[in-house]
Design an enzyme around this catalytic site. Sequence first.
Site, PDB file in Angstrom:
ATOM      1  N   ASP A  21      12.033 -35.701 -23.410  1.00 44.72           N
ATOM      2  CA  ASP A  21      11.500 -35.889 -24.763  1.00 44.72           C
ATOM      3  C   ASP A  21      12.436 -35.312 -25.822  1.00 44.72           C
ATOM      4  O   ASP A  21      12.556 -35.873 -26.928  1.00 44.72           O
ATOM      5  CB  ASP A  21      10.122 -35.240 -24.880  1.00 44.72           C
ATOM      6  CG  ASP A  21       9.065 -35.974 -24.059  1.00 44.72           C
ATOM      7  OD1 ASP A  21       9.307 -37.156 -23.720  1.00 44.72           O
ATOM      8  OD2 ASP A  21       8.017 -35.371 -23.766  1.00 44.72           O
ATOM      9  N   LEU A  37       0.433 -68.635  -5.186  1.00 47.76           N
ATOM     10  CA  LEU A  37       0.723 -68.524  -3.761  1.00 47.76           C
ATOM     11  C   LEU A  37      -0.461 -69.036  -2.959  1.00 47.76           C
ATOM     12  O   LEU A  37      -1.623 -68.808  -3.328  1.00 47.76           O
ATOM     13  CB  LEU A  37       0.982 -67.068  -3.375  1.00 47.76           C
ATOM     14  CG  LEU A  37       2.271 -66.415  -3.896  1.00 47.76           C
ATOM     15  CD1 LEU A  37       2.284 -64.943  -3.540  1.00 47.76           C
ATOM     16  CD2 LEU A  37       3.493 -67.115  -3.328  1.00 47.76           C
ATOM     17  N   GLU A  44       6.112 -57.709   1.407  1.00 50.12           N
ATOM     18  CA  GLU A  44       5.967 -56.817   0.258  1.00 50.12           C
ATOM     19  C   GLU A  44       4.485 -56.625  -0.058  1.00 50.12           C
ATOM     20  O   GLU A  44       3.668 -57.519   0.185  1.00 50.12           O
ATOM     21  CB  GLU A  44       6.651 -57.412  -0.984  1.00 50.12           C
ATOM     22  CG  GLU A  44       8.063 -57.914  -0.751  1.00 50.12           C
ATOM     23  CD  GLU A  44       8.588 -58.709  -1.942  1.00 50.12           C
ATOM     24  OE1 GLU A  44       8.065 -58.520  -3.059  1.00 50.12           O
ATOM     25  OE2 GLU A  44       9.509 -59.516  -1.739  1.00 50.12           O
ATOM     26  N   LYS A 102       1.352 -56.835  -2.265  1.00 49.94           N
ATOM     27  CA  LYS A 102       0.944 -57.732  -3.350  1.00 49.94           C
ATOM     28  C   LYS A 102       0.274 -56.890  -4.435  1.00 49.94           C
ATOM     29  O   LYS A 102      -0.827 -56.382  -4.245  1.00 49.94           O
ATOM     30  CB  LYS A 102      -0.008 -58.810  -2.838  1.00 49.94           C
ATOM     31  CG  LYS A 102      -0.396 -59.845  -3.889  1.00 49.94           C
ATOM     32  CD  LYS A 102      -1.260 -60.940  -3.277  1.00 49.94           C
ATOM     33  CE  LYS A 102      -1.599 -62.000  -4.307  1.00 49.94           C
ATOM     34  NZ  LYS A 102      -2.438 -61.466  -5.402  1.00 49.94           N
ATOM     35  N   ASP A 151      -1.699 -56.014  -7.735  1.00 50.66           N
ATOM     36  CA  ASP A 151      -2.786 -56.666  -8.467  1.00 50.66           C
ATOM     37  C   ASP A 151      -2.630 -56.360  -9.949  1.00 50.66           C
ATOM     38  O   ASP A 151      -3.161 -55.367 -10.467  1.00 50.66           O
ATOM     39  CB  ASP A 151      -4.131 -56.138  -7.942  1.00 50.66           C
ATOM     40  CG  ASP A 151      -5.254 -57.135  -8.180  1.00 50.66           C
ATOM     41  OD1 ASP A 151      -4.959 -58.282  -8.546  1.00 50.66           O
ATOM     42  OD2 ASP A 151      -6.424 -56.758  -8.005  1.00 50.66           O
ATOM     43  N   TYR A 178       9.773 -58.422  -8.528  1.00 52.22           N
ATOM     44  CA  TYR A 178       9.777 -58.859  -7.135  1.00 52.22           C
ATOM     45  C   TYR A 178      10.578 -60.130  -6.862  1.00 52.22           C
ATOM     46  O   TYR A 178      10.773 -60.494  -5.702  1.00 52.22           O
ATOM     47  CB  TYR A 178       8.353 -59.055  -6.621  1.00 52.22           C
ATOM     48  CG  TYR A 178       7.480 -59.944  -7.483  1.00 52.22           C
ATOM     49  CD1 TYR A 178       7.686 -61.312  -7.578  1.00 52.22           C
ATOM     50  CD2 TYR A 178       6.410 -59.412  -8.190  1.00 52.22           C
ATOM     51  CE1 TYR A 178       6.889 -62.119  -8.352  1.00 52.22           C
ATOM     52  CE2 TYR A 178       5.587 -60.210  -8.958  1.00 52.22           C
ATOM     53  CZ  TYR A 178       5.829 -61.561  -9.042  1.00 52.22           C
ATOM     54  OH  TYR A 178       5.021 -62.348  -9.821  1.00 52.22           O
ATOM     55  N   LYS A 235      -4.266 -61.938   2.364  1.00 56.24           N
ATOM     56  CA  LYS A 235      -5.222 -61.178   1.565  1.00 56.24           C
ATOM     57  C   LYS A 235      -6.037 -60.239   2.453  1.00 56.24           C
ATOM     58  O   LYS A 235      -6.549 -60.644   3.499  1.00 56.24           O
ATOM     59  CB  LYS A 235      -6.168 -62.120   0.810  1.00 56.24           C
ATOM     60  CG  LYS A 235      -5.465 -63.100  -0.119  1.00 56.24           C
ATOM     61  CD  LYS A 235      -4.712 -62.405  -1.236  1.00 56.24           C
ATOM     62  CE  LYS A 235      -5.621 -61.836  -2.272  1.00 56.24           C
ATOM     63  NZ  LYS A 235      -6.277 -62.840  -3.106  1.00 56.24           N
ATOM     64  N   CYS A 240     -33.963 -52.359 -27.976  1.00 57.95           N
ATOM     65  CA  CYS A 240     -32.667 -51.739 -27.662  1.00 57.95           C
ATOM     66  C   CYS A 240     -32.860 -50.248 -27.388  1.00 57.95           C
ATOM     67  O   CYS A 240     -33.451 -49.543 -28.218  1.00 57.95           O
ATOM     68  CB  CYS A 240     -31.704 -51.956 -28.831  1.00 57.95           C
ATOM     69  SG  CYS A 240     -30.141 -51.066 -28.652  1.00 57.95           S
ATOM     70  N   CYS A 273     -30.971 -48.299 -30.503  1.00 53.71           N
ATOM     71  CA  CYS A 273     -31.419 -48.307 -31.905  1.00 53.71           C
ATOM     72  C   CYS A 273     -32.858 -48.764 -32.087  1.00 53.71           C
ATOM     73  O   CYS A 273     -33.399 -48.644 -33.189  1.00 53.71           O
ATOM     74  CB  CYS A 273     -30.498 -49.182 -32.742  1.00 53.71           C
ATOM     75  SG  CYS A 273     -30.697 -50.960 -32.450  1.00 53.71           S
ATOM     76  N   CYS A 321     -28.856 -57.135 -28.420  1.00 56.98           N
ATOM     77  CA  CYS A 321     -29.531 -56.312 -29.419  1.00 56.98           C
ATOM     78  C   CYS A 321     -29.344 -56.987 -30.771  1.00 56.98           C
ATOM     79  O   CYS A 321     -28.231 -57.364 -31.141  1.00 56.98           O
ATOM     80  CB  CYS A 321     -28.938 -54.904 -29.435  1.00 56.98           C
ATOM     81  SG  CYS A 321     -29.410 -53.939 -30.881  1.00 56.98           S
ATOM     82  N   CYS A 380     -26.888 -51.030 -35.192  1.00 55.20           N
ATOM     83  CA  CYS A 380     -27.012 -50.351 -33.903  1.00 55.20           C
ATOM     84  C   CYS A 380     -25.774 -49.483 -33.663  1.00 55.20           C
ATOM     85  O   CYS A 380     -24.644 -49.986 -33.742  1.00 55.20           O
ATOM     86  CB  CYS A 380     -27.157 -51.377 -32.784  1.00 55.20           C
ATOM     87  SG  CYS A 380     -27.224 -50.653 -31.135  1.00 55.20           S
TER      88      CYS A 380
END
Length: 688
Positions: A44, A90, A120, A122, A124, A229, A318, A412, A415, A430, A435
């Site tokens: 920094d 894929l 490799e 995968k 997400d 990748y 998967k 609600c 409120c 609501c 609110c």
Amino acid sequence: MATEPTEQASRERERLEELRRLIDHHNYRYHVLDDPEVSDAEYDLLVQELRELEARHPEWVTPDSPTQRVGAPPAQGFVPVAHRIPLLSLDNAYRSEELAAWEARLERALGRRPSGYVAELKIDGLAVALTYQEGLLVRGATRGDGRTGEDVTTNLRTIRAIPLRLRRPVSLEVRGEVYMVRSAFEALNAHRERAGEPLFANPRNAAAGSVRQLDPSITAGRPLSIFLYTLSAVEGREQPETHWESLALMRELGLRTNPHVRRCASLDEVLSYVAYWGEHRHEVDYETDGIVVKVDRLDEQERLGATSHAPRWAIAYKFPAEQAVTRVQDIQVNVGRTGAVTPFAILDPVRVGGSTVSRATLHNEDYIREKDVRIGDTVVIQKAGDVIPELVRVLPERRTGGERAFHMPERCPVCGAQVYRPPGEAIARCMGAACPAQLVEGLLHFGSRDAMDIDGLGPAVIGQLVERGWVRDAADLYGLSAAQLEDLERMGKKSAANLVAAVERSRGRGLERLLFALGIRLVGQRAAQDLARHFRTLDRLRAASREELMAVDEVGEKMADSILRWFGEEQNRRLVERLAAAGVSLEAASAAPAEEAGAGRPWEGLKFVLTGTLEGWTRPEATRVIEGLGGEVVGSVSRKTDYVVAGADPGSKLEKARELGRPVLDEAAFRALLEEARREASSGEGVP
């Protein structure tokens, strides 16, 4: 003595270049090699020294400087980007037999088995493509539909793991996945929960939502990283022969790749890798939902080619969704910032997917009825990529008779306003305009440019006003003083005075802007304008019957019912009365209805379509200009369209206009037509 400034400047320029090299080096050590040489504090200090040097010499600032990751103004929207090489999906496999079948297809296509594979994790996250020219980052785009994405370069530049300059001046394109580590995601969701904001379902959604922010400073504030990748294109002599070599080249150039990659000589080695990570995937601090298997040799990849949606040389194995059994302690509702009332289950804490969970989303009332979920039920939950797990099914055989049915609240819980579920919709809402759960978002909308246009009323200011209890609804804005506002963080005398002046100006925006600002469900800008022109005052609108409302253009049954229900809520009527008492105009500022209009509206009855980016106006500003002269802006081109106004990078609407033979105006022609119309309006001449 006269040479001293030059010598000083020369030394500072040398130090500036040295600092940039050092910072790039430490970024490479930290993000690519995972082997930092200095502490965060030392890093920094280097960045701070560079900022100070560039502040003294702004002419030395370059786009690839490490200080230029943040600071661009918010974008009006994202420009479409046509991918030179499509970013395909894929095909998936879920069992070892499907991997074997995939290899058999490869063998038939090549006439032999592939020479080898690379396996490799995968990731997400959000797929992106980065383009470098002579080593400099020039563009970053989302995947989009695979052929056309969005230009998010400014946002991607804020991610420190993405180098702004490569370690050699190479021109190339790489693909990768922007992601958010699990621990940072959980902290972000905890912050959003405290702020009453809706939670992100999973790190993938959080990453995608962060990258697609129009304000780059929001992206910069999110803890994002990236794994690259695929080297999809490279110019010059550095042409790898295998995917494995391309990963090595990417790392050498300073691009971050995942360290958990294995080169496999056979499918058995691939399956061993799959089995290992199926058990150990929670040992990394990011979401991985499977393994990507690729043919290693690039010439074999080229021979195998691709289908219309996926490469034949790669497949995603998967992991199965992880499930657990637990008990529903209670069912409660969350009121989101748009008023959506969403039920969720409070669970006995249970370990699933590498973490302990105690809540599960129940989506809406129909979902609860369909699953027959009761308080006290034993249930199966799962995490299939979603960190907020979902309820899969109830185990009715474990019921004891003490279970209780859940009913959506009529009022609600925040409120006390009515909770209403519009016919044909899944989500209850609501109806309270004041609110607290909706207050921050409602105030942001109220002060937005297309509503009351209160410049300076941003999220940071609104957050402080609400937190201090100074603003409990929009009417409270009109009682704020400059002295009071000066007490807020980052709010000096001038900023406070400017905000008070902006609030003051907003009192006279007129009924059409106020109606849109109130956030009445289904009432957009066009409907608000039509309602204001028709009824002229808020009192007349509020007293209108359903039939009278539906007599207005743009107003159908659902919108009419929404307006009646909004004014039927006491909390909302009280807000309107307080706005009136604060001096906010409740009368129309727009022109009279068409039948009352005269020569001041020379474009009466003309239909315009806007496409592309206009330099002189935002889309809402151009719309207001056209409507101010009596014209109408419509969303699609038809034979009834009178003019299509085409700015930079026009879309398919321009092609449609040419196909139908409709007049097309560039920005210069539109300005000329506008000047002519304004002369007609001021001279009293009508449209022939």
